[in-house]
Structures are given as structure tokens and as C-alpha cells.
Motif scaffolding. Structure first.
Motif, PDB file in Angstrom:
ATOM      1  N   ALA A 162     -13.653  -2.313 -14.999  1.00  0.00           N
ATOM      2  CA  ALA A 162     -12.804  -1.153 -15.282  1.00  0.00           C
ATOM      3  C   ALA A 162     -12.937  -0.098 -14.187  1.00  0.00           C
ATOM      4  O   ALA A 162     -11.933   0.490 -13.749  1.00  0.00           O
ATOM      5  CB  ALA A 162     -13.161  -0.557 -16.643  1.00  0.00           C
ATOM      6  N   VAL A 163     -14.151   0.161 -13.730  1.00  0.00           N
ATOM      7  CA  VAL A 163     -14.351   1.149 -12.660  1.00  0.00           C
ATOM      8  C   VAL A 163     -13.661   0.687 -11.378  1.00  0.00           C
ATOM      9  O   VAL A 163     -13.001   1.484 -10.683  1.00  0.00           O
ATOM     10  CB  VAL A 163     -15.859   1.382 -12.416  1.00  0.00           C
ATOM     11  N   ALA A 164     -13.789  -0.601 -11.040  1.00  0.00           N
ATOM     12  CA  ALA A 164     -13.125  -1.127  -9.841  1.00  0.00           C
ATOM     13  C   ALA A 164     -11.613  -0.987  -9.949  1.00  0.00           C
ATOM     14  O   ALA A 164     -10.928  -0.640  -8.973  1.00  0.00           O
ATOM     15  CB  ALA A 164     -13.512  -2.587  -9.626  1.00  0.00           C
ATOM     16  N   LYS A 165     -11.067  -1.235 -11.136  1.00  0.00           N
ATOM     17  CA  LYS A 165      -9.622  -1.122 -11.337  1.00  0.00           C
ATOM     18  C   LYS A 165      -9.160   0.329 -11.241  1.00  0.00           C
ATOM     19  O   LYS A 165      -8.066   0.611 -10.739  1.00  0.00           O
ATOM     20  CB  LYS A 165      -9.235  -1.727 -12.684  1.00  0.00           C
ATOM     21  N   ILE A 166      -9.961   1.264 -11.713  1.00  0.00           N
ATOM     22  CA  ILE A 166      -9.615   2.687 -11.606  1.00  0.00           C
ATOM     23  C   ILE A 166      -9.424   3.066 -10.143  1.00  0.00           C
ATOM     24  O   ILE A 166      -8.411   3.655  -9.746  1.00  0.00           O
ATOM     25  CB  ILE A 166     -10.709   3.561 -12.257  1.00  0.00           C
ATOM     26  N   TRP A 167     -10.411   2.723  -9.318  1.00  0.00           N
ATOM     27  CA  TRP A 167     -10.342   3.098  -7.912  1.00  0.00           C
ATOM     28  C   TRP A 167      -9.267   2.321  -7.156  1.00  0.00           C
ATOM     29  O   TRP A 167      -8.564   2.872  -6.306  1.00  0.00           O
ATOM     30  CB  TRP A 167     -11.709   2.901  -7.254  1.00  0.00           C
ATOM     31  N   ALA A 168      -9.123   1.039  -7.458  1.00  0.00           N
ATOM     32  CA  ALA A 168      -8.125   0.240  -6.745  1.00  0.00           C
ATOM     33  C   ALA A 168      -6.713   0.686  -7.088  1.00  0.00           C
ATOM     34  O   ALA A 168      -5.849   0.790  -6.200  1.00  0.00           O
ATOM     35  CB  ALA A 168      -8.307  -1.237  -7.083  1.00  0.00           C
ATOM     36  N   SER A 169      -6.431   0.948  -8.357  1.00  0.00           N
ATOM     37  CA  SER A 169      -5.088   1.335  -8.774  1.00  0.00           C
ATOM     38  C   SER A 169      -4.673   2.664  -8.163  1.00  0.00           C
ATOM     39  O   SER A 169      -3.592   2.789  -7.579  1.00  0.00           O
ATOM     40  CB  SER A 169      -5.032   1.406 -10.305  1.00  0.00           C
ATOM     41  N   ASP A 170      -5.524   3.664  -8.278  1.00  0.00           N
ATOM     42  CA  ASP A 170      -5.204   4.974  -7.702  1.00  0.00           C
ATOM     43  C   ASP A 170      -5.317   4.955  -6.179  1.00  0.00           C
ATOM     44  O   ASP A 170      -4.500   5.545  -5.465  1.00  0.00           O
ATOM     45  CB  ASP A 170      -6.149   6.041  -8.262  1.00  0.00           C
ATOM     46  N   GLY A 171      -6.356   4.270  -5.673  1.00  0.00           N
ATOM     47  CA  GLY A 171      -6.613   4.299  -4.235  1.00  0.00           C
ATOM     48  C   GLY A 171      -5.522   3.647  -3.422  1.00  0.00           C
ATOM     49  O   GLY A 171      -5.081   4.183  -2.403  1.00  0.00           O
ATOM     50  N   VAL A 172      -5.055   2.464  -3.840  1.00  0.00           N
ATOM     51  CA  VAL A 172      -4.033   1.772  -3.053  1.00  0.00           C
ATOM     52  C   VAL A 172      -2.726   2.560  -3.051  1.00  0.00           C
ATOM     53  O   VAL A 172      -1.994   2.568  -2.045  1.00  0.00           O
ATOM     54  CB  VAL A 172      -3.827   0.334  -3.569  1.00  0.00           C
ATOM     55  N   ARG A 173      -2.434   3.260  -4.144  1.00  0.00           N
ATOM     56  CA  ARG A 173      -1.223   4.094  -4.183  1.00  0.00           C
ATOM     57  C   ARG A 173      -1.358   5.270  -3.219  1.00  0.00           C
ATOM     58  O   ARG A 173      -0.431   5.554  -2.444  1.00  0.00           O
ATOM     59  CB  ARG A 173      -0.989   4.606  -5.603  1.00  0.00           C
ATOM     60  N   ARG A 174      -2.485   5.958  -3.245  1.00  0.00           N
ATOM     61  CA  ARG A 174      -2.663   7.121  -2.370  1.00  0.00           C
ATOM     62  C   ARG A 174      -2.642   6.715  -0.900  1.00  0.00           C
ATOM     63  O   ARG A 174      -2.068   7.420  -0.053  1.00  0.00           O
ATOM     64  CB  ARG A 174      -3.975   7.832  -2.709  1.00  0.00           C
ATOM     65  N   ILE A 175      -3.267   5.581  -0.578  1.00  0.00           N
ATOM     66  CA  ILE A 175      -3.306   5.130   0.816  1.00  0.00           C
ATOM     67  C   ILE A 175      -1.894   4.823   1.313  1.00  0.00           C
ATOM     68  O   ILE A 175      -1.512   5.220   2.421  1.00  0.00           O
ATOM     69  CB  ILE A 175      -4.219   3.905   0.941  1.00  0.00           C
ATOM     70  N   ALA A 176      -1.102   4.111   0.509  1.00  0.00           N
ATOM     71  CA  ALA A 176       0.261   3.767   0.922  1.00  0.00           C
ATOM     72  C   ALA A 176       1.139   5.001   1.029  1.00  0.00           C
ATOM     73  O   ALA A 176       1.947   5.130   1.974  1.00  0.00           O
ATOM     74  CB  ALA A 176       0.868   2.771  -0.067  1.00  0.00           C
ATOM     75  N   GLN A 177       1.007   5.940   0.113  1.00  0.00           N
ATOM     76  CA  GLN A 177       1.823   7.154   0.161  1.00  0.00           C
ATOM     77  C   GLN A 177       1.481   8.003   1.379  1.00  0.00           C
ATOM     78  O   GLN A 177       2.379   8.524   2.059  1.00  0.00           O
ATOM     79  CB  GLN A 177       1.637   7.957  -1.124  1.00  0.00           C
ATOM     80  N   ALA A 201       0.200   6.945   4.173  1.00  0.00           N
ATOM     81  CA  ALA A 201       0.673   6.225   5.362  1.00  0.00           C
ATOM     82  C   ALA A 201       2.149   6.469   5.589  1.00  0.00           C
ATOM     83  O   ALA A 201       2.577   6.742   6.725  1.00  0.00           O
ATOM     84  CB  ALA A 201       0.399   4.735   5.205  1.00  0.00           C
ATOM     85  N   GLN A 202       2.941   6.376   4.539  1.00  0.00           N
ATOM     86  CA  GLN A 202       4.375   6.602   4.711  1.00  0.00           C
ATOM     87  C   GLN A 202       4.659   8.041   5.136  1.00  0.00           C
ATOM     88  O   GLN A 202       5.529   8.298   5.969  1.00  0.00           O
ATOM     89  CB  GLN A 202       5.121   6.265   3.422  1.00  0.00           C
ATOM     90  N   HIS A 203       3.937   8.972   4.553  1.00  0.00           N
ATOM     91  CA  HIS A 203       4.134  10.378   4.902  1.00  0.00           C
ATOM     92  C   HIS A 203       3.812  10.623   6.371  1.00  0.00           C
ATOM     93  O   HIS A 203       4.593  11.280   7.095  1.00  0.00           O
ATOM     94  CB  HIS A 203       3.250  11.245   4.012  1.00  0.00           C
ATOM     95  N   LEU A 204       2.687  10.098   6.854  1.00  0.00           N
ATOM     96  CA  LEU A 204       2.273  10.360   8.224  1.00  0.00           C
ATOM     97  C   LEU A 204       3.085   9.565   9.237  1.00  0.00           C
ATOM     98  O   LEU A 204       3.175   9.956  10.410  1.00  0.00           O
ATOM     99  CB  LEU A 204       0.784  10.064   8.391  1.00  0.00           C
ATOM    100  N   HIS A 205       3.691   8.474   8.814  1.00  0.00           N
ATOM    101  CA  HIS A 205       4.550   7.718   9.716  1.00  0.00           C
ATOM    102  C   HIS A 205       5.941   8.344   9.843  1.00  0.00           C
ATOM    103  O   HIS A 205       6.726   7.928  10.712  1.00  0.00           O
ATOM    104  CB  HIS A 205       4.706   6.270   9.232  1.00  0.00           C
ATOM    105  N   GLY A 206       6.266   9.287   8.981  1.00  0.00           N
ATOM    106  CA  GLY A 206       7.587   9.900   9.049  1.00  0.00           C
ATOM    107  C   GLY A 206       8.680   8.877   8.776  1.00  0.00           C
ATOM    108  O   GLY A 206       8.574   8.057   7.860  1.00  0.00           O
TER     109      GLY A 206
END
Length: 387
Positions: free
Chosen positions: A320-335, A337-342
Motif C-alpha cells: 500500500a505504501v509503495a502504491k501511494i508513492w507510485a500513483s502520486d509520484g508518477v503523475r507529478r513527474i509526468a506533469q 515534465a510536460q510543464h517544463l518542456h513547454g
């Protein structure tokens, strides 16, 4: 305690890097350009064959079945490399299903599937999304066994009814492992051959553009040897699937952050690389912290599954702890990245677009972090630390 990977685990990761070295994520059409059609008609069979040749499809199988006898940690190391290149193969599903058959299946089922799965001759997948994607998968299908005895005293055929949505690689797999619930509230796993009488598939398209399948079961009769009734089989398979999905998310996050760092170091504004701007540096630093948290919680969960070591909480707490970090983390990383790539972040001809689509798919597959926090809270209430 020694937290380093074993030589065998490191060798598996090195072999995976070699196999995945030639995979180009931008070689697959963007879902935005396929007008509701899947991005491809089949899994990457050439890559699947290379994985089989490198003995990476049999990592979890014992030597008797032609495998390496490794554990969940080794599989997650390989899946991390697969996530970096968005590998279009059911490596997680087939490996996890084979592991469940090996641990809990009967001799006939193990003999029929394991060696062939390890050689890549048989593709396995798992129906784990339930009826809607939001409910428990084992509650979406009912199972009852005929009263008539079968050969060898194994009991009669099992009869399954229900619907499983969003089954990955359903059209490509030779067998689908379907969790189901019995009348006495037990979970069983039915290993169902493609084209089995009483089953029907309807196509669905995932966020990534890959083809999924809605599997309908109407009085589907499954021979008793192909139904796993052992206690804990579904729980074990579900935990391995979840942890493996976290590993895919970690690999994707690794690659996306590397792409972002490379772009930010070269893209200039006002005569300076944007990486030198404080706002950009702070965002990338936050995402690096996300990655490290995703990594440490993943290895904790994988180690608990592999070792069966006791802890203050059941292994499901670590998952459950791994899923908490993976679910939120992968979303934040992708968002980020898109923001900084313009504009490049939204360009469907640039590979980041596909990584964003896969990140969203993995996030949805893992489920919302809030739900896993609730699960963790329930476990803490049932197992007070220090009690």
C-alpha cells in the motif's frame, strides 16, 4: 543489514538493459493520431522473443520448470528497465501469472503451462480490474463447482459467470487468469484458454492506445485442474501485480526525469539554460525526491513479498505504501515534465507525449493514493505498532 542486490539480481537487470537497449518508444504511433484504433495489432513479438532468449520470462520459475528461481526483487529490477522504454509486452502479467501457477497450481496445470510460458511459447495475462475498474476483481465473477466428481477425484468442472473489464493483452494472451468468488466467500483463480466456450471479448482502448479486452463469462465451464483453489493464491498474485506496476512506474519516472533534465540544460531563455532558473531547479528537485521515495518503498514491498519476512504490519501494508508513492509520484513527474518542456510536452511527435499517456495509465491501474492511505489506516488500526 545489507540492502545491496545479489549478483543474480544485478545480472537480471543487466540482461534486461541489453534486451531493451534497442527499443524506441517514439516508434509507436501516438494514441492521438490513431482515431480510436489501437496503436498496434499485437504485442511486440520480436521483443518478446528476445526476452525469452535472455531467460527473462522465466525469472520466477524454479529450475525444474526451466527457470532461474529468482524472486520479486529481480522481476522488479527487470520491470524498471521495461518501464524506461514503455516495452509493449506482458512481462509483468505473464511472469506473475506463472508464479501463481507454480506456487499454488496442481501438477497438471504446472506441467501444461510453466515451461512453455518460460520459453515465451505461451502468453499469460491476468484480469485484475473487476467489473468497472473500481471494485474488487474477485467480486466481479462468481464461481461454482459441479457436484459431479471429475477424473482423479478432483471434482467437477467449475462454472464461471461475470465480467472483467480492461484485461491487458486479452487478445494476444493464450490464457487469462481470472479471480472469482465462490458461494462460501472464497477466492479462486481460473486459468481460462483464449476462445473458451462461454467467453466473449469486446475491445477497449487504454490511455496508452493499447488494446484491452472486456471479458464476459456466461456459464463458462473450466476443468477442475485449471482452477486454483488454494488459500492466498489471489492475494499473492494481486500483491505481485501491484508491486510490479510500481516498478514500471519507477522506470518510467527515471526516464522522464532524465529527459526533462537534459532538455532543461539545453533550452535557453534570456541567454541562460532554463535549468539555471531557481523555479525550474526546485521543481526538478521535488520530482527527484518523488523518485527516491518511489524507489525505497518499491524495494521494501518487493523484499517483503520475496522474503516473507515478518513485520509490524502484513506485507500488504508495504504494498500500500509503495502504491501511494507510485500513483502520486508518477503523475507529478509526468506533469512537471510536460510543464517544463513547454510546447514540446504536448507535441505528439515527441516521445514525452507517450510517456505522459503511460504515466496516466499506470496511475489509474494503481488506483488513487487516497484509497491506499485508507487501506494503510485500516491495517494500522488492526495491527497497532508496538502492541
Amino acid at each position: 543489514m545489507d540492502f545491496t542486490f545479489t549478483e543474480e539480481q544485478q545480472a537480471a537487470a543487466e540482461a534486461a538493459r541489453g534486451v531493451f537497449a534497442g527499443v524506441a518508444p517514439d516508434g509507436v504511433p501516438s494514441p492521438a493520431l490513431t482515431q480510436g484504433r489501437p496503436v498496434a495489432d499485437d504485442l511486440d513479438r520480436a521483443l518478446w522473443a528476445r526476452l525469452a532468449s535472455a531467460d527473462l520470462l522465466s525469472l520466477l520459475l524454479d529450475e525444474e520448470s526451466g527457470g532461474a528461481g529468482l524472486d520479486a526483487v529481480a522481476l522488479c529490477l527487470v520491470l524498471r528497465e521495461a518501464g524506461k522504454v514503455l516495452a509493449r509486452v506482458p512481462l509483468l502479467e505473464s511472469s506473475a501469472a506463472a508464479a501463481a501457477v507454480q506456487a499454488y497450481g496442481g501438477p497438471e496445470l504446472r506441467s501444461a503451462l510453466l515451461e512453455r510460458a518460460g520459453r515465451g511459447e505461451v502468453v499469460l495475462t491476468v484480469a485484475a480490474s473487476g467489473r468497472t475498474g473500481h471494485d474488487a476483481a474477485e467480486l466481479a465473477v462468481t464461481a461454482r463447482q459441479d457436484a459431479d466428481g471429475g477424473a482423479g477425484g478432483e471434482g467437477g468442472d467449475w462454472v464461471l459467470d461475470g465480467v472483467q473489464t480492461a484485461v491487458p493483452w486479452a487478445y494476444e494472451a493464450d490464457f487469462v487468469v481470472v479471480p472469482a468468488r465462490t458461494g462460501d466467500d472464497r477466492s479462486v483463480l481460473a486459468v481460462i484458454a483464449r476462445g473458451q466456450e462461454g467467453t466473449a471479448l469486446a475491445p477497449q482502448i487504454s490511455t496508452t492506445g493499447e488494446r484491452l479486452g472486456e471479458l464476459r463469462l456466461e456459464s463458462a465451464r473450466i476443468p477442475a485442474p485449471y482452477v486454483i483453489t488454494a488459500d492466498g493464491a489471489w492475494e499473492s498474485l494481486r500483491a505481485l501485480l501491484a508491486t510490479g506496476t510500481c516498478a514500471l512506474a519507477l522506470g518510467l519516472g527515471d526516464r522522464v526525469l532524465a529527459m526533462t533534465s537534459d532538455y532543461a540544460s539545453k533550452r535557453e531563455q534570456f541567454g541562460h539554460p532554463i535549468a539555471s532558473f531557481q523555479a525550474v531547479a526546485v521543481q526538478t528537485a521535488d520530482r527527484y525526491i518523488d523518485l527516491r521515495a518511489m524507489e525505497v518503498t518499491l524495494w521494501q514491498a518487493a523484499w517483503r513479498i520475496a522474503s516473507g519476512a515478518p513485520g509490524a504490519l502484513p506485507a500488504s501494508g508495504d504494498v500500500a505504501v509503495a502504491k501511494i508513492w507510485a500513483s502520486d509520484g508518477v503523475r507529478r513527474i509526468a506533469q512537471t515534465a510536460q510543464h517544463l518542456h513547454g510546447g514540446f510536452g504536448a507535441d505528439v511527435d515527441y516521445p514525452l507525449h507517450r510517456y505522459h499517456a503511460w504515466a496516466k495509465h499506470l496511475e489509474l491501474s494503481l488506483g488513487p493514493a487516497a484509497a491506499h492511505e485508507e487501506t494503510l489506516g485500516d491495517l494500522l488500526a488492526a495491527h497497532p505498532l508496538g502492541a
